[in-house]
Write a protein that holds these residues in place. Structure first.
Motif, PDB file in Angstrom:
ATOM      1  N   ARG A   8     -10.614  -0.766  11.315  1.00  0.00           N
ATOM      2  CA  ARG A   8     -11.512  -1.313  10.295  1.00  0.00           C
ATOM      3  C   ARG A   8     -12.854  -1.597  10.953  1.00  0.00           C
ATOM      4  O   ARG A   8     -12.947  -2.383  11.887  1.00  0.00           O
ATOM      5  CB  ARG A   8     -10.934  -2.593   9.695  1.00  0.00           C
ATOM      6  N   LEU A   9     -13.904  -0.964  10.459  1.00  0.00           N
ATOM      7  CA  LEU A   9     -15.232  -1.104  11.056  1.00  0.00           C
ATOM      8  C   LEU A   9     -16.053  -2.200  10.392  1.00  0.00           C
ATOM      9  O   LEU A   9     -16.791  -2.920  11.056  1.00  0.00           O
ATOM     10  CB  LEU A   9     -15.980   0.231  10.972  1.00  0.00           C
ATOM     11  N   SER A  10     -15.946  -2.310   9.057  1.00  0.00           N
ATOM     12  CA  SER A  10     -16.748  -3.301   8.347  1.00  0.00           C
ATOM     13  C   SER A  10     -16.192  -3.478   6.938  1.00  0.00           C
ATOM     14  O   SER A  10     -15.342  -2.712   6.473  1.00  0.00           O
ATOM     15  CB  SER A  10     -18.222  -2.860   8.279  1.00  0.00           C
ATOM     16  N   GLY A  11     -16.710  -4.493   6.253  1.00  0.00           N
ATOM     17  CA  GLY A  11     -16.321  -4.716   4.870  1.00  0.00           C
ATOM     18  C   GLY A  11     -15.137  -5.638   4.719  1.00  0.00           C
ATOM     19  O   GLY A  11     -14.807  -6.431   5.611  1.00  0.00           O
ATOM     20  N   GLY A  12     -14.470  -5.539   3.572  1.00  0.00           N
ATOM     21  CA  GLY A  12     -13.366  -6.418   3.235  1.00  0.00           C
ATOM     22  C   GLY A  12     -12.060  -6.010   3.885  1.00  0.00           C
ATOM     23  O   GLY A  12     -11.993  -5.047   4.653  1.00  0.00           O
ATOM     24  N   PRO A  13     -10.989  -6.754   3.578  1.00  0.00           N
ATOM     25  CA  PRO A  13      -9.669  -6.449   4.148  1.00  0.00           C
ATOM     26  C   PRO A  13      -9.184  -5.064   3.726  1.00  0.00           C
ATOM     27  O   PRO A  13      -9.456  -4.599   2.613  1.00  0.00           O
ATOM     28  CB  PRO A  13      -8.765  -7.546   3.565  1.00  0.00           C
ATOM     29  N   VAL A  14      -8.445  -4.421   4.617  1.00  0.00           N
ATOM     30  CA  VAL A  14      -7.847  -3.110   4.362  1.00  0.00           C
ATOM     31  C   VAL A  14      -6.365  -3.182   4.711  1.00  0.00           C
ATOM     32  O   VAL A  14      -5.996  -3.675   5.786  1.00  0.00           O
ATOM     33  CB  VAL A  14      -8.523  -2.001   5.186  1.00  0.00           C
ATOM     34  N   HIS A  15      -5.517  -2.683   3.812  1.00  0.00           N
ATOM     35  CA  HIS A  15      -4.084  -2.578   4.054  1.00  0.00           C
ATOM     36  C   HIS A  15      -3.726  -1.095   4.056  1.00  0.00           C
ATOM     37  O   HIS A  15      -4.302  -0.311   3.289  1.00  0.00           O
ATOM     38  CB  HIS A  15      -3.287  -3.315   2.974  1.00  0.00           C
ATOM     39  N   ALA A  16      -2.754  -0.703   4.879  1.00  0.00           N
ATOM     40  CA  ALA A  16      -2.497   0.726   5.040  1.00  0.00           C
ATOM     41  C   ALA A  16      -1.010   1.023   5.189  1.00  0.00           C
ATOM     42  O   ALA A  16      -0.219   0.178   5.616  1.00  0.00           O
ATOM     43  CB  ALA A  16      -3.262   1.270   6.259  1.00  0.00           C
ATOM     44  N   PRO A  33       0.803  -1.226   0.000  1.00  0.00           N
ATOM     45  CA  PRO A  33       0.000   0.000   0.000  1.00  0.00           C
ATOM     46  C   PRO A  33       0.836   1.276   0.000  1.00  0.00           C
ATOM     47  O   PRO A  33       1.883   1.369   0.616  1.00  0.00           O
ATOM     48  CB  PRO A  33      -0.778  -0.116   1.317  1.00  0.00           C
ATOM     49  N   GLY A  34       0.355   2.291  -0.737  1.00  0.00           N
ATOM     50  CA  GLY A  34       0.853   3.646  -0.526  1.00  0.00           C
ATOM     51  C   GLY A  34       1.983   4.109  -1.410  1.00  0.00           C
ATOM     52  O   GLY A  34       2.944   4.703  -0.914  1.00  0.00           O
ATOM     53  N   LEU A  53      -5.108  10.175   1.706  1.00  0.00           N
ATOM     54  CA  LEU A  53      -5.683  11.357   2.338  1.00  0.00           C
ATOM     55  C   LEU A  53      -4.741  11.923   3.385  1.00  0.00           C
ATOM     56  O   LEU A  53      -3.869  11.230   3.922  1.00  0.00           O
ATOM     57  CB  LEU A  53      -7.032  11.013   2.963  1.00  0.00           C
ATOM     58  N   GLU A  54      -4.942  13.186   3.648  1.00  0.00           N
ATOM     59  CA  GLU A  54      -4.260  13.814   4.781  1.00  0.00           C
ATOM     60  C   GLU A  54      -5.044  13.454   6.031  1.00  0.00           C
ATOM     61  O   GLU A  54      -6.243  13.731   6.116  1.00  0.00           O
ATOM     62  CB  GLU A  54      -4.206  15.332   4.596  1.00  0.00           C
ATOM     63  N   PRO A  55      -4.413  12.790   7.002  1.00  0.00           N
ATOM     64  CA  PRO A  55      -5.190  12.350   8.172  1.00  0.00           C
ATOM     65  C   PRO A  55      -5.700  13.525   8.979  1.00  0.00           C
ATOM     66  O   PRO A  55      -5.170  14.641   8.895  1.00  0.00           O
ATOM     67  CB  PRO A  55      -4.169  11.526   8.969  1.00  0.00           C
ATOM     68  N   THR A 105       0.732  11.629   4.884  1.00  0.00           N
ATOM     69  CA  THR A 105      -0.279  11.122   3.957  1.00  0.00           C
ATOM     70  C   THR A 105      -0.587   9.680   4.322  1.00  0.00           C
ATOM     71  O   THR A 105       0.328   8.851   4.418  1.00  0.00           O
ATOM     72  CB  THR A 105       0.212  11.178   2.499  1.00  0.00           C
ATOM     73  N   LEU A 106      -1.854   9.394   4.535  1.00  0.00           N
ATOM     74  CA  LEU A 106      -2.292   8.051   4.879  1.00  0.00           C
ATOM     75  C   LEU A 106      -2.879   7.389   3.643  1.00  0.00           C
ATOM     76  O   LEU A 106      -3.697   7.993   2.938  1.00  0.00           O
ATOM     77  CB  LEU A 106      -3.338   8.117   5.991  1.00  0.00           C
ATOM     78  N   SER A 107      -2.448   6.158   3.341  1.00  0.00           N
ATOM     79  CA  SER A 107      -2.953   5.424   2.176  1.00  0.00           C
ATOM     80  C   SER A 107      -3.653   4.158   2.635  1.00  0.00           C
ATOM     81  O   SER A 107      -3.106   3.396   3.437  1.00  0.00           O
ATOM     82  CB  SER A 107      -1.812   5.065   1.229  1.00  0.00           C
ATOM     83  N   LEU A 108      -4.873   3.937   2.112  1.00  0.00           N
ATOM     84  CA  LEU A 108      -5.681   2.767   2.442  1.00  0.00           C
ATOM     85  C   LEU A 108      -6.064   2.064   1.149  1.00  0.00           C
ATOM     86  O   LEU A 108      -6.537   2.719   0.209  1.00  0.00           O
ATOM     87  CB  LEU A 108      -6.949   3.184   3.187  1.00  0.00           C
TER      88      LEU A 108
END
Length: 526
Positions: free
Chosen positions: A477-485, A300-301, A459-461, A419-422
């Motif tokens: 992570r609140l819901s949905g599929g996998p997230v990498h950051a 990611p990122g 995004l800018e956090p 900068t945060l990338s998800l």
């Protein structure tokens, strides 16, 4: 001793064997799983982190930032979190980013001699560094890198769940100039570093830190484009108790490889391992270990203004790997022109130059099995990213990163330059991003975001309300599929776009514990 006490002692012993990040001192009896008892998730009660020696350059400085998020279900009173200097087990290793002459690594001269000049200068001997006073508020300190030792830290009680420490070093001049950032890591027994180099234009040091009171025996193995690189020395290295040891990779082999993969294995004990890579033309940064071998990989990122990106992949198993290569951008996933797929031979390192793959938009790289019969082959991977051109280049590394199961934190964020990338490789996901209070005060701020499947959101956090000083950013992570950051921290200096990227794997601040139970037939009263 009664039955309940015996049951809890047995549970604590089993759970304390959880390697790496944490241990939890409460839990279940042996028959809980077989009885189908419901499991619960509880905060860990002890965490260990290891920070490598940042640099001994006279033109460098290091900022340390420590932070533990506030969590429900944690005792609000008990606990500590602090770091102590490690001993330097090799006084004769040349500083990475120093005069460029390299160094040596003599296995027979790693007896734990006190090279603790840095420890004395940075922390006053055994005085703790960065002790936390309360969860939810970071603490920070600045030191001269020439006097900064490697650090061994522990947190327990309310400070253990999600405890993180960021080490950010700025080197103003020389071949190693740039920003070198890393999140201090948990000890383990096995690490993969695709993207290392033994080329003449690179100086790569692997920093080995032993947190325990017994020596650790460590094996180092290098793999190039044609397989295992022939060893020039004994590959087994002894790291003395509570010590750190930097090893120059080019001293391990006479073979030169622009792109290689390093495996670090502790045959006894456990260690922390990170690679400091110094490029004579493009600056330097830390190369963290890749996520464990997997058939699907997320990196990611990648910055939107990346001028080049070099992908390095290694297949550690007995089978070759055939991978699809995709770039997840802000709106969809595409196949980079000319790089639709990648074949990686078993036991060999493959590398491809993707150029300015992002074309002015932020993105993440996704590797998935090409298809066909049989099981997919697990791989490890990393990306070397360059910003700038000519003499104004700066480099950073992004390893393959595990998904965030519940939460992850980047500790050192500034008023500008973060900068945060998800990336959500498959299904869409919802996340909550929380900016902590600043080290100098303020109040936390949270925002919720949607990440579409197959896309990257950069995004800018958010920043703390009325906050001052460095602050932490936590992704849940609140819901949905996998997230990498990942998080990029940048600082332009004298026309050089200096930057560093830290991946954000799950902080493993909680563990699943079966409901406590008793087997009455196996316990007797005293």
């Amino acid at each position: 001793m009664n039955r309940t006490t015996l049951s809890l002692i047995g549970a604590a012993t089993a759970l304390a064997a959880i390697s790496g990040v944490a241990a939890l001192t409460g839990g279940s009896s042996d028959d809980a799983g077989s009885a189908g008892k419901a499991a619960t998730r509880l905060p860990v009660q002890r965490s260990t982190l290891l920070c490598p020696t940042p640099s001994t350059s006279d033109v460098s400085s290091t900022t340390y930032t420590a932070y533990t998020p506030k969590r429900d279900g944690v005792d609000a009173k008990d606990g500590t979190a602090e770091l102590l200097p490690a001993q330097n087990a090799a006084d004769d290793v040349t500083d990475p980013g120093g005069d460029g002459k390299g160094g040596k690594n003599d296995k027979n001269d790693k007896s734990g001699k006190d090279g603790g000049k840095g420890g004395q200068a940075a922390s006053g001997g055994d005085k703790p560094v960065l002790p936390l006073k309360e969860p939810g508020k970071p603490v920070t300190t600045d030191v001269s890198s020439a006097g900064a030792p490697a650090l061994i830290g522990t947190a327990d009680g309310r400070f253990a769940p999600g405890w993180t420490v960021q080490q950010t070093t700025t080197i103003d001049a020389g071949s190693g100039r740039g920003i070198l950032g890393t999140a201090c890591t948990a000890p383990d027994t096995d690490f993969w570093f695709p993207g290392v180099s033994t080329d003449r234009g690179r100086q790569d040091f692997v920093h080995l830190t032993n947190p325990d009171d017994a020596a650790a025996e460590v094996d180092l193995k290098l793999y190039g484009p044609s397989g295992r690189l022939k060893s020039a020395t004994d590959e087994s290295i002894t790291v003395p108790p509570r010590s750190t040891l930097p090893v120059l990779l080019s001293t391990l082999t006479d073979q030169r490889a622009e792109s290689a993969s390093l495996r670090v294995t502790a045959r006894s004990g456990r260690i922390g391992a990170e690679v400091q890579a110094v490029d004579q033309k493009a600056g330097s940064d830390w190369l963290p270990p890749s996520a464990v071998p997997s058939s699907s990989v997320a990196i990611p990122g990648i910055p939107k203004d990346a001028t080049s990106a070099r992908l390095v992949v290694f297949a550690p198993g007995s089978d070759d790997a055939d991978l699809k290569v995709r770039l997840a951008g802000p709106n969809n996933s595409i196949t980079p022109a000319g790089h639709e797929s990648l074949h990686v031979k078993s036991g060999m390192t493959a590398a491809i130059d993707l150029g300015d793959v992002t074309k002015g938009e932020p993105g993440s790289l996704l590797l998935t099995p090409e298809g066909g019969e049989g099981p997919a082959t697990p791989v490890v991977a990393a990306l070397q990213v360059t910003r700038g051109k000519g003499g104004d280049q700066e480099t950073a590394f992004i390893p393959a990163t595990a998904a965030i199961e519940r939460s992850a934190t980047a500790a050192d964020n500034r008023a500008k330059g973060s900068t945060l990338s998800l990336v959500a490789p498959r299904a869409a996901a919802k996340v909550r991003i929380t900016a902590s209070a600043g080290a100098g005060g303020g109040s936390p701020v949270s925002k919720t975001y949607e990440v579409k499947g197959g896309t990257t959101k950069a995004l800018e956090p958010p920043r703390p309300a009325s906050g001052k000083g460095p602050y932490a950013v936590t992704v849940e992570r609140l819901s949905g599929g996998p997230v990498h950051a990942s998080r990029m921290l940048e600082l332009t200096q004298d026309g050089v776009p200096m930057f560093t990227i830290q991946s954000l794997p799950d902080d493993r601040g909680t563990v699943v514990v079966p409901e406590a139970g008793q087997n009455m037939s196996l316990l007797n009263d005293d």
